[in-house]
Design an enzyme around this catalytic site. Sequence first.
Site, PDB file in Angstrom:
ATOM      1  N   GLN A   1     -10.131  -5.965  -5.571  1.00 30.09           N
ATOM      2  CA  GLN A   1      -9.827  -6.923  -4.462  1.00 30.09           C
ATOM      3  C   GLN A   1     -11.008  -6.703  -3.408  1.00 30.09           C
ATOM      4  OE1 GLN A   1      -6.541  -8.033  -4.305  1.00 30.09           O
ATOM      5  NE2 GLN A   1      -6.489  -8.570  -1.889  1.00 30.09           N
TER       6      GLN A   1
ATOM      7  N   HIS B   1       0.790  -1.200  -0.172  1.00 32.12           N
ATOM      8  CA  HIS B   1      -0.047   0.032   0.043  1.00 32.12           C
ATOM      9  C   HIS B   1       0.889   1.382  -0.168  1.00 32.12           C
ATOM     10  CE1 HIS B   1      -3.484  -2.350   0.071  1.00 32.12           C
ATOM     11  NE2 HIS B   1      -3.738  -2.410   1.494  1.00 32.12           N
TER      12      HIS B   1
ATOM     13  N   GLU C   1     -11.859  -3.024  -3.587  1.00 23.16           N
ATOM     14  CA  GLU C   1     -10.769  -1.825  -3.895  1.00 23.16           C
ATOM     15  C   GLU C   1     -10.763  -2.282  -5.476  1.00 23.16           C
ATOM     16  OE1 GLU C   1      -7.334  -2.483  -1.064  1.00 23.16           O
ATOM     17  OE2 GLU C   1      -8.759  -3.835  -0.244  1.00 23.16           O
TER      18      GLU C   1
ATOM     19  N   HIS D   1      -9.381   2.601  -0.022  1.00 23.50           N
ATOM     20  CA  HIS D   1      -9.524   1.569   0.875  1.00 23.50           C
ATOM     21  C   HIS D   1     -10.799   1.825   2.027  1.00 23.50           C
ATOM     22  CE1 HIS D   1      -8.415  -2.089   2.736  1.00 23.50           C
ATOM     23  NE2 HIS D   1      -7.292  -2.141   2.431  1.00 23.50           N
TER      24      HIS D   1
END
Length: 363
Positions: free
Chosen positions: A297, A117, A327, A188
Amino acid sequence: MDPHLFALDDALVIRPEAFRKTFPGESCDLFTLSNGAGLVVQITNYGCKIVSLLVPDRHHRWSDIVLGYDDIETYRDGNPYFGALIGRYANRIAGAAFSLHGTRYSLARNDGLHHLHGGIRGFHDRIWRARQSGPDCLELTYFSPDGEEGYPGNLEVQVRYRLTPANELILEYRATTDRPTVINLTNHSFFNLAGAGVSTILDTLLTINADRFTPVDEHFIPTGQLWEVSGTPLDFRTPAAIGARIDEDYSQLRWARGYDHNYQLNKNGSELSFAARAFEPVSGRIMEVYTTEPGLQLYSGNRLTGRTPFVGKGGKPYPRYGAFCLETQRFPDAINQPGFPSPVLNPGERYTSVTIYKFTTAG
């Protein structure tokens, strides 16, 4: 009434004063957007984090459906990813290194031997310049210098959050660079359509428009393969409860302790198309996701514990499976996987990405 809250459009939202603080040379704030048709979102320029997202249920009762905190100090000390813009590269890069045009770049290691990230101080931990251009639109910009967290190139980044009368939250990303680099931006947010801190998300019905996913090893690094979802617990092509198969004896689920996987979306190129749909049967809330990105995701809140730092707004604990993330993204570790879509951005090119979260109700 909680001193952190005030009333807006019959909903209780967080007071901006709880986020107004000056750090060395930079000021944080909280911005409130409303479309006047049932959708309110609050965003801080600290990490472009979506702090609250108020959505009506089938009985027109409001709930905040994203995990987060009541004030800026807790965000600085708490879970770094709640609602955040993730970059310069979302998800993982194996070995915290990659080669580009013959040059080897070493990145910050913040996930064992790997990079996660955007690094130790990725975009989620930076204060962005913000400009609210109306009641329903917020633009944020950030300059990421060459070498930040190990990435090459000076990167100019912009994200725009916009509400529409159709109860859509639209996220539009743009970026340019002066040297070849890699980029993968996402949001996120941790969603619970019943309301943050109300219940788990195990009964939420999920649909994902994907026939394949990218399997990972026990360190969550992609193998470079694409597997069919058919016959696996990762098959959400037709609606299924998130918790229906989450405990099945399947290696991909055992390693992640639930879902934490990237799907290859069914689409043509970078078209804006349907990616996923979540339906919470008690509230009747529906969230649909549309994106130009090739991947999605799914994370099922496997590492939430209900204890600090997973105690959030109003003192509510966020337990395991207390939220899900969808995501939109380029594939994890794509720079080290020649069979994945390229995440490279070159000088003279413009990175663009659009994701839409659309809210309705049923039942």
